[in-house]
Design a protein around this motif. Structure first.
Motif, short mmCIF file in Angstrom:
data_model
loop_
_atom_site.label_atom_id
_atom_site.label_comp_id
_atom_site.label_asym_id
_atom_site.label_seq_id
_atom_site.Cartn_x
_atom_site.Cartn_y
_atom_site.Cartn_z
N ARG A 32 10.81 2.75 -12.54
CA ARG A 32 11.19 1.35 -12.31
C ARG A 32 12.70 1.24 -12.09
O ARG A 32 13.15 0.52 -11.19
N LEU A 33 13.46 1.98 -12.88
CA LEU A 33 14.92 1.97 -12.71
C LEU A 33 15.31 2.56 -11.36
O LEU A 33 16.15 2.00 -10.66
N ASP A 34 14.69 3.66 -10.97
CA ASP A 34 14.98 4.26 -9.66
C ASP A 34 14.69 3.28 -8.52
O ASP A 34 15.49 3.13 -7.60
N ALA A 35 13.55 2.61 -8.59
CA ALA A 35 13.18 1.65 -7.55
C ALA A 35 14.17 0.48 -7.52
O ALA A 35 14.58 0.03 -6.45
N ALA A 36 14.56 0.02 -8.69
CA ALA A 36 15.51 -1.10 -8.76
C ALA A 36 16.87 -0.69 -8.20
O ALA A 36 17.50 -1.47 -7.48
N ALA A 43 18.25 -8.17 -7.20
CA ALA A 43 18.26 -6.72 -7.38
C ALA A 43 19.13 -6.33 -8.56
O ALA A 43 18.78 -5.43 -9.34
N THR A 44 20.25 -7.00 -8.72
CA THR A 44 21.13 -6.72 -9.86
C THR A 44 20.43 -7.02 -11.18
O THR A 44 20.48 -6.22 -12.12
N ARG A 45 19.74 -8.16 -11.23
CA ARG A 45 19.00 -8.51 -12.45
C ARG A 45 17.88 -7.51 -12.71
O ARG A 45 17.61 -7.14 -13.86
N ALA A 95 17.34 -5.24 -16.07
CA ALA A 95 16.09 -5.27 -16.83
C ALA A 95 15.49 -3.87 -16.92
O ALA A 95 15.01 -3.45 -17.99
N ALA A 96 15.51 -3.13 -15.82
CA ALA A 96 14.95 -1.78 -15.82
C ALA A 96 15.77 -0.85 -16.72
O ALA A 96 15.21 -0.02 -17.44
N PHE A 97 17.08 -1.00 -16.67
CA PHE A 97 17.92 -0.18 -17.53
C PHE A 97 17.65 -0.49 -19.00
O PHE A 97 17.52 0.42 -19.82
N ASP A 98 17.55 -1.77 -19.33
CA ASP A 98 17.25 -2.15 -20.71
C ASP A 98 15.93 -1.57 -21.16
O ASP A 98 15.78 -1.15 -22.32
N ALA A 99 14.95 -1.51 -20.26
CA ALA A 99 13.64 -0.97 -20.61
C ALA A 99 13.73 0.53 -20.93
O ALA A 99 12.98 1.03 -21.77
N THR A 100 14.63 1.23 -20.28
CA THR A 100 14.77 2.67 -20.56
C THR A 100 15.41 2.90 -21.92
O THR A 100 15.26 3.98 -22.48
N ARG A 101 16.10 1.91 -22.44
CA ARG A 101 16.76 2.06 -23.73
C ARG A 101 15.86 1.67 -24.89
O ARG A 101 16.22 1.84 -26.04
#
Length: 74
Positions: A49-53, A19-21, A25-31
């Motif tokens: 995706r970030l919310d779900a993660a 979940a941490t990974r 990954a989701a945070f990086d995708a938002t950037r």
């Protein structure tokens, strides 16, 4: 043989690490660069995706905490 409690703890820890990974990954995708050709849908998908993660991270953390608390006798 690994006791059941240790096996549950290991599984919960593995879930938390996945979940941490996923959050990273989701945070990086938002950037990344948004794809404006899709009308902002790529940005919305990245945020979903970030919310779900983040939700999975919270759930996995609660599960791990509960297992560790039981193990410690709290």
């Amino acid at each position: 043989m690994i006791p059941r409690q240790d096996s549950l703890e290991a599984a919960a820890l593995e879930r938390f690490m996945r979940a941490t990974r996923a959050v990273n990954a989701a945070f990086d995708a938002t950037r990344g660069e948004p794809d404006f050709d899709q009308g902002g849908q790529s940005v919305a998908r990245s945020l979903e995706r970030l919310d779900a993660a983040l939700r999975e991270l919270e759930t996995s953390e609660q599960s791990l905490d509960a297992i560790l608390s039981r193990k410690a006798g709290h």
